[in-house]
Design an enzyme around this catalytic site. Sequence first.
Site, PDB file in Angstrom:
ATOM      1  N   VAL A  63       0.802  -1.115   0.061  1.00 31.40           N
ATOM      2  CA  VAL A  63      -0.050  -0.173   0.078  1.00 31.40           C
ATOM      3  C   VAL A  63       0.923   1.285   0.087  1.00 31.40           C
ATOM      4  O   VAL A  63       0.435   2.410  -0.180  1.00 31.40           O
ATOM      5  CB  VAL A  63      -0.936   0.090   1.248  1.00 31.40           C
ATOM      6  CG1 VAL A  63      -2.176  -1.028   0.958  1.00 31.40           C
ATOM      7  CG2 VAL A  63      -0.454  -0.309   2.385  1.00 31.40           C
ATOM      8  N   ASN A  89      -6.013   0.334   7.239  1.00 26.69           N
ATOM      9  CA  ASN A  89      -5.410  -0.198   8.497  1.00 26.69           C
ATOM     10  C   ASN A  89      -3.839  -0.498   8.462  1.00 26.69           C
ATOM     11  O   ASN A  89      -3.374  -0.939   9.706  1.00 26.69           O
ATOM     12  CB  ASN A  89      -6.500  -1.340   8.848  1.00 26.69           C
ATOM     13  CG  ASN A  89      -5.882  -2.629  10.098  1.00 26.69           C
ATOM     14  OD1 ASN A  89      -6.038  -2.178  11.088  1.00 26.69           O
ATOM     15  ND2 ASN A  89      -5.294  -3.336   9.441  1.00 26.69           N
ATOM     16  N   SER A 141      -3.261   5.898  15.934  1.00 28.70           N
ATOM     17  CA  SER A 141      -2.708   5.384  17.317  1.00 28.70           C
ATOM     18  C   SER A 141      -2.770   6.308  18.535  1.00 28.70           C
ATOM     19  O   SER A 141      -2.527   7.600  18.031  1.00 28.70           O
ATOM     20  CB  SER A 141      -1.400   4.679  17.106  1.00 28.70           C
ATOM     21  OG  SER A 141      -0.958   4.556  18.272  1.00 28.70           O
ATOM     22  N   TYR A 154       6.801   5.957  13.969  1.00 33.30           N
ATOM     23  CA  TYR A 154       5.461   5.566  14.354  1.00 33.30           C
ATOM     24  C   TYR A 154       4.553   6.635  14.810  1.00 33.30           C
ATOM     25  O   TYR A 154       3.571   6.965  13.917  1.00 33.30           O
ATOM     26  CB  TYR A 154       5.521   4.386  15.014  1.00 33.30           C
ATOM     27  CG  TYR A 154       4.223   3.553  15.236  1.00 33.30           C
ATOM     28  CD1 TYR A 154       3.680   2.820  14.174  1.00 33.30           C
ATOM     29  CD2 TYR A 154       3.238   3.898  16.326  1.00 33.30           C
ATOM     30  CE1 TYR A 154       2.476   2.081  14.600  1.00 33.30           C
ATOM     31  CE2 TYR A 154       1.996   3.127  16.588  1.00 33.30           C
ATOM     32  CZ  TYR A 154       1.825   2.280  15.560  1.00 33.30           C
ATOM     33  OH  TYR A 154       0.534   1.684  15.740  1.00 33.30           O
ATOM     34  N   ALA A 156       5.010   9.876  14.099  1.00 35.24           N
ATOM     35  CA  ALA A 156       4.967  10.877  13.222  1.00 35.24           C
ATOM     36  C   ALA A 156       3.821  10.271  12.224  1.00 35.24           C
ATOM     37  O   ALA A 156       3.022  10.877  11.606  1.00 35.24           O
ATOM     38  CB  ALA A 156       6.148  11.210  12.751  1.00 35.24           C
ATOM     39  N   SER A 157       3.748   9.128  11.854  1.00 34.81           N
ATOM     40  CA  SER A 157       2.920   8.611  10.924  1.00 34.81           C
ATOM     41  C   SER A 157       1.656   8.529  11.520  1.00 34.81           C
ATOM     42  O   SER A 157       0.922   9.138  10.326  1.00 34.81           O
ATOM     43  CB  SER A 157       3.678   7.043  10.488  1.00 34.81           C
ATOM     44  OG  SER A 157       2.894   6.207  11.366  1.00 34.81           O
ATOM     45  N   LYS A 158       1.397   8.317  12.686  1.00 32.85           N
ATOM     46  CA  LYS A 158       0.001   8.172  13.153  1.00 32.85           C
ATOM     47  C   LYS A 158      -0.610   9.740  13.375  1.00 32.85           C
ATOM     48  O   LYS A 158      -1.727   9.900  13.400  1.00 32.85           O
ATOM     49  CB  LYS A 158       0.072   7.447  14.218  1.00 32.85           C
ATOM     50  CG  LYS A 158       0.326   5.910  14.211  1.00 32.85           C
ATOM     51  CD  LYS A 158      -0.486   5.489  13.263  1.00 32.85           C
ATOM     52  CE  LYS A 158      -0.312   3.682  12.969  1.00 32.85           C
ATOM     53  NZ  LYS A 158      -1.241   3.094  12.068  1.00 32.85           N
ATOM     54  N   ILE A 187      -3.164  -3.013  22.004  1.00 34.05           N
ATOM     55  CA  ILE A 187      -4.227  -3.949  21.572  1.00 34.05           C
ATOM     56  C   ILE A 187      -3.568  -5.295  21.154  1.00 34.05           C
ATOM     57  O   ILE A 187      -2.542  -5.443  20.786  1.00 34.05           O
ATOM     58  CB  ILE A 187      -5.075  -3.561  20.291  1.00 34.05           C
ATOM     59  CG1 ILE A 187      -5.810  -2.179  20.400  1.00 34.05           C
ATOM     60  CG2 ILE A 187      -6.120  -4.569  19.790  1.00 34.05           C
ATOM     61  CD1 ILE A 187      -6.938  -2.010  21.399  1.00 34.05           C
TER      62      ILE A 187
HETATM   63  P1  NAP Z   1      -0.478  -6.841  12.503  1.00 32.39           P
HETATM   64  O1  NAP Z   1      -1.151  -7.771  13.265  1.00 32.39           O
HETATM   65  O2  NAP Z   1       0.931  -6.515  12.641  1.00 32.39           O
HETATM   66  O3  NAP Z   1      -0.997  -6.553  10.998  1.00 32.39           O
HETATM   67  C1  NAP Z   1      -0.683  -5.665  10.081  1.00 32.39           C
HETATM   68  C2  NAP Z   1      -1.358  -5.814   8.932  1.00 32.39           C
HETATM   69  O4  NAP Z   1      -0.844  -4.883   7.909  1.00 32.39           O
HETATM   70  C3  NAP Z   1      -1.077  -7.127   8.114  1.00 32.39           C
HETATM   71  O5  NAP Z   1      -2.130  -7.785   7.528  1.00 32.39           O
HETATM   72  C4  NAP Z   1       0.039  -6.911   7.024  1.00 32.39           C
HETATM   73  O6  NAP Z   1       0.097  -7.667   5.810  1.00 32.39           O
HETATM   74  C5  NAP Z   1      -0.317  -5.471   6.509  1.00 32.39           C
HETATM   75  N1  NAP Z   1       0.611  -4.727   6.169  1.00 32.39           N
HETATM   76  C6  NAP Z   1       1.976  -4.500   6.594  1.00 32.39           C
HETATM   77  N2  NAP Z   1       2.567  -3.901   5.530  1.00 32.39           N
HETATM   78  C7  NAP Z   1       1.823  -3.490   4.687  1.00 32.39           C
HETATM   79  C8  NAP Z   1       2.035  -2.920   3.118  1.00 32.39           C
HETATM   80  N3  NAP Z   1       3.164  -2.635   2.812  1.00 32.39           N
HETATM   81  N4  NAP Z   1       1.011  -3.089   2.280  1.00 32.39           N
HETATM   82  C9  NAP Z   1      -0.099  -3.820   2.753  1.00 32.39           C
HETATM   83  N5  NAP Z   1      -0.419  -4.464   3.740  1.00 32.39           N
HETATM   84  C10 NAP Z   1       0.761  -4.418   4.906  1.00 32.39           C
HETATM   85  O7  NAP Z   1      -1.133  -5.307  13.038  1.00 32.39           O
HETATM   86  P2  NAP Z   1      -2.378  -4.834  14.034  1.00 32.39           P
HETATM   87  O8  NAP Z   1      -1.622  -4.790  15.406  1.00 32.39           O
HETATM   88  O9  NAP Z   1      -3.542  -5.648  13.550  1.00 32.39           O
HETATM   89  O10 NAP Z   1      -2.307  -3.227  13.754  1.00 32.39           O
HETATM   90  C11 NAP Z   1      -3.262  -2.822  12.943  1.00 32.39           C
HETATM   91  C12 NAP Z   1      -3.073  -1.197  12.674  1.00 32.39           C
HETATM   92  O11 NAP Z   1      -3.507  -0.939  13.828  1.00 32.39           O
HETATM   93  C13 NAP Z   1      -1.966  -0.732  12.285  1.00 32.39           C
HETATM   94  O12 NAP Z   1      -1.916   0.661  11.658  1.00 32.39           O
HETATM   95  C14 NAP Z   1      -1.232  -0.432  13.612  1.00 32.39           C
HETATM   96  O13 NAP Z   1      -0.357   0.840  13.342  1.00 32.39           O
HETATM   97  C15 NAP Z   1      -2.780   0.042  14.593  1.00 32.39           C
HETATM   98  N6  NAP Z   1      -2.579  -0.058  15.788  1.00 32.39           N
HETATM   99  C16 NAP Z   1      -2.251  -0.996  16.418  1.00 32.39           C
HETATM  100  C17 NAP Z   1      -2.389  -1.114  17.798  1.00 32.39           C
HETATM  101  C18 NAP Z   1      -1.907  -2.492  18.619  1.00 32.39           C
HETATM  102  O14 NAP Z   1      -1.705  -2.364  19.679  1.00 32.39           O
HETATM  103  N7  NAP Z   1      -1.856  -3.643  17.848  1.00 32.39           N
HETATM  104  C19 NAP Z   1      -2.310   0.071  18.591  1.00 32.39           C
HETATM  105  C20 NAP Z   1      -2.621   1.084  17.846  1.00 32.39           C
HETATM  106  C21 NAP Z   1      -2.788   1.335  16.571  1.00 32.39           C
HETATM  107  P3  NAP Z   1       0.725  -9.231   5.909  1.00 32.39           P
HETATM  108  O15 NAP Z   1       0.257 -10.021   6.817  1.00 32.39           O
HETATM  109  O16 NAP Z   1       0.797  -9.483   4.480  1.00 32.39           O
HETATM  110  O17 NAP Z   1       2.104  -8.994   6.492  1.00 32.39           O
END
Ligand code: NAP
Length: 244
Positions: A63, A89, A141, A154, A156-158, A187
């Site tokens: 993406v 996401n 985030s 991270y 900065a991006s968020k 999470i």
């Molecule tokens: P995750 O389990 O690590 O999953 C990340 C997802 O993003 C995976 O499906 C991955 O695809 C996909 N992805 C990564 N790089 C990509 C790219 N270049 N192009 C397309 N897809 C890509 O993460 P998560 O914890 O569910 O987080 C989801 C979102 O919530 C993120 O934006 C994260 O920053 C945000 N967030 C998470 C938390 C937390 O505590 N978990 C807190 C705040 C915000 P692949 O499976 O193909 O690698």
Amino acid sequence: MLKGKVAVITGGSRGIGFTVAQKMAENHADIALIDVGNIENTQASCDMLKVFGVNARPYQCDVSDFTAVKATVAQIVKDFGTIDILVNNAGITRDSLIFSMSEENWDAVININLKSVFNMTKHCSPIFLKKHYGKIINVSSIAGLMGNAGQVNYSASKAGIIGVTKTIARELGARGICCNAVAPGVIDTDMTKDLPGRDKLIESVPMKKAGKPEDVANLVLFLASPVSDYITGEVIRVDGGMAM
Ligand code: NAP
């Protein structure tokens, strides 16, 4: 609640993205899942969504790649006929304190977390503009609200995602398009399972526990549905009170 709607979810095969996809499929939306890795994993996630009787298709796309996103969005429109809901996401972390952070890790996180939101929104917007309807939900985030030591890229991006969200809400609001952000705290997903200092972090959460992907997905579902039609430009925390 989402019957007849087509939802595109980036990073949709696992973690928060997959749980969002499940909630939306349960509510009868057709689903396009975009991931960067092995398409067979994304296909397997789509197969799980089909138990809800919806159409679900996998797309392999980085993406952060403007041209690849353009082609993928065009393919989704060809396959589904339209797009109604976009959930930005996909995200990664590459943590270290600023003095040891490489340029490569700065660029990777900014491109995958923030530029991706520009890429996806730019290429989906013409579809939303034509139909005078669209729901864009960006996953930010609390790091984008508070900052977080070790996560300058991270955070900065968020924080950037919040700027994009408010700007898109202003630019497209008059055309029936809502754009909101969710700001999760800690999470339970692959992203946080090995987080250094996780226990100490949880101790700082007023609710004294990590959230579940469902906690975020329920909010995303609300923002994707017609019951939130007069809400735009908003940033809503899902963090057990951590960032208040
Ligand atoms: P995750 O389990 O690590 O999953 C990340 C997802 O993003 C995976 O499906 C991955 O695809 C996909 N992805 C990564 N790089 C990509 C790219 N270049 N192009 C397309 N897809 C890509 O993460 P998560 O914890 O569910 O987080 C989801 C979102 O919530 C993120 O934006 C994260 O920053 C945000 N967030 C998470 C938390 C937390 O505590 N978990 C807190 C705040 C915000 P692949 O499976 O193909 O690698």
